[in-house]
Scaffold this active site. Structure first.
Site, PDB file in Angstrom:
ATOM      1  CG  HIS A 130      -6.962   4.708  -4.268  1.00  0.00           C
ATOM      2  ND1 HIS A 130      -5.855   4.504  -4.824  1.00  0.00           N
ATOM      3  CD2 HIS A 130      -7.090   6.091  -4.831  1.00  0.00           C
ATOM      4  CE1 HIS A 130      -4.952   5.364  -5.102  1.00  0.00           C
ATOM      5  NE2 HIS A 130      -6.016   6.467  -5.041  1.00  0.00           N
ATOM      6  CD  GLU A 131      -9.818   8.827  -4.169  1.00  0.00           C
ATOM      7  OE1 GLU A 131      -9.160   9.541  -3.334  1.00  0.00           O
ATOM      8  OE2 GLU A 131      -9.496   8.583  -5.230  1.00  0.00           O
ATOM      9  CG  HIS A 134      -5.328   9.176  -1.072  1.00  0.00           C
ATOM     10  ND1 HIS A 134      -4.021   9.124  -1.169  1.00  0.00           N
ATOM     11  CD2 HIS A 134      -5.754   8.823  -2.546  1.00  0.00           C
ATOM     12  CE1 HIS A 134      -3.577   8.983  -2.465  1.00  0.00           C
ATOM     13  NE2 HIS A 134      -4.653   8.775  -3.077  1.00  0.00           N
ATOM     14  CD  GLU A 205      -2.570   8.729  -6.416  1.00  0.00           C
ATOM     15  OE1 GLU A 205      -3.369   7.912  -6.468  1.00  0.00           O
ATOM     16  OE2 GLU A 205      -3.080   9.839  -5.784  1.00  0.00           O
TER      17      GLU A 205
END
Length: 319
Positions: A130-131, A134, A205
């Protein structure tokens, strides 16, 4: 759709800034205020990653000091076609993580010892993916732009209060908006900017959840991680985050006390909504897209002394 929504929200914030600047001082006043705001935020743009990591006392780790964590990030970065980011560990009992850096070539991923000690390997992998999403989506750059615009809007709102009633044009006529108008702008403009900023954060997100699930090949691993982090974060106080609430939007789950709703004023979407979206994605992905043909939950690791904030001086595979 998320990218279109982000573009629209950025355009809305820019339009808000331009409109307030014109009301306060015309074109000249708008350009002056914008120049000052950009100068104030330029240093933060180039050094925001260092400032943030220092703020949270993050410790950089490498392949020798945290082999499992470093190799996991390296594997996921390779899948995502990203340069290897710097990897940090934060001595904090609250399970959480964030990414920072102005571009993929200058990026860092940070995870708390609480996260590394409480989650299973599959769940940690989902969080790190997930990071990295980003970073790949350049969300940290987007949030820097919105922070710059929000700061500029706040500055113009103050100008509106103090100078809105006394500015005059070349013919001596008042060009201000009056004291009442200045007061309204001072109150409402920063609120409007914050709403747009939060909306952008929530949109990013959802996009990072989806891309992170695709990078890891395990949507349900990330969904399980979100559920565990959300539940654990509610009972673990994060003093540094509470002292710096402007950084809350960077974490995978809101680290602040309260504001757990999917409301206009929340920095993150409701966790249950994110989990539902990941579960829907898992049902859409074929066996070839799911790592190992599907999600096999693994038990959370036993609490290790080196993986908790209290015993952070010891070193282990997670750092």
């Amino acid at each position: 759709m998320n990218y279109l929504r982000t573009a629209i929200l950025l355009a809305a914030m820019t339009g808000l800034f331009v409109g307030i600047g014109y009301l306060v001082g015309g074109t000249g006043g708008m350009l002056i205020a914008f120049g000052i705001a950009c100068a104030m935020n330029l240093f933060a743009y180039w050094n925001s990653d260092k400032m943030l990591l220092r703020m949270y006392g993050a410790r950089e780790v490498d392949q020798s000091s945290a082999p499992d964590l470093w190799r996991m990030v390296a594997t996921l970065a390779s899948r995502a076609d990203l340069p290897m980011p710097r990897v940090y560990v934060i001595e904090n009992a609250q399970p959480n993580a964030f990414a920072t850096g102005r571009n993929p070539e200058n990026a860092a991923v940070a995870a708390t010892t609480g996260l590394l000690g409480a989650l299973s390997r599959d769940e940690i992998e989902g969080v790190l993916a997930h990071e990295l999403a980003h970073i790949k989506n350049r969300d940290t750059l987007i949030m820097t732009i919105t922070a710059t615009l929000a700061g500029a809007i706040g500055m113009l709102a103050n100008f509106a209060m103090f100078f809105g009633g006394g500015m005059r044009d070349s013919e001596g006529r008042s060009s201000g908006i009056g004291m009442i108008g200045g007061l309204l702008i001072m109150i409402l403009a920063p609120m409007a900017a914050a709403l747009v900023q939060f909306a952008i954060s929530r949109s990013r997100e959802y996009a990072a959840d989806r891309m992170g699930a695709e990078i890891s090949g395990n949507p349900l691993g990330l969904a399980s991680a979100l559920a565990r982090i959300h539940e654990a974060a509610r009972g673990v106080y994060n003093p540094r985050a509470e002292q710096n609430p402007a950084t809350a939007h960077l974490f995978i789950i809101n680290p602040l006390a309260g504001e757990r709703m999917d409301s206009l004023f929340s920095t993150h979407p409701a966790t249950e909504n994110r989990i539902a979206a990941l579960q829907a994605l898992a049902s859409q992905m074929g066996p070839g897209e799911m790592r190992g043909g599907g999600y096999r939950p693994s038990p959370a690791p036993r609490q290790n002394a080196w993986a908790t904030a209290a015993g952070g001086r010891r070193r282990g595979p997670w750092g």
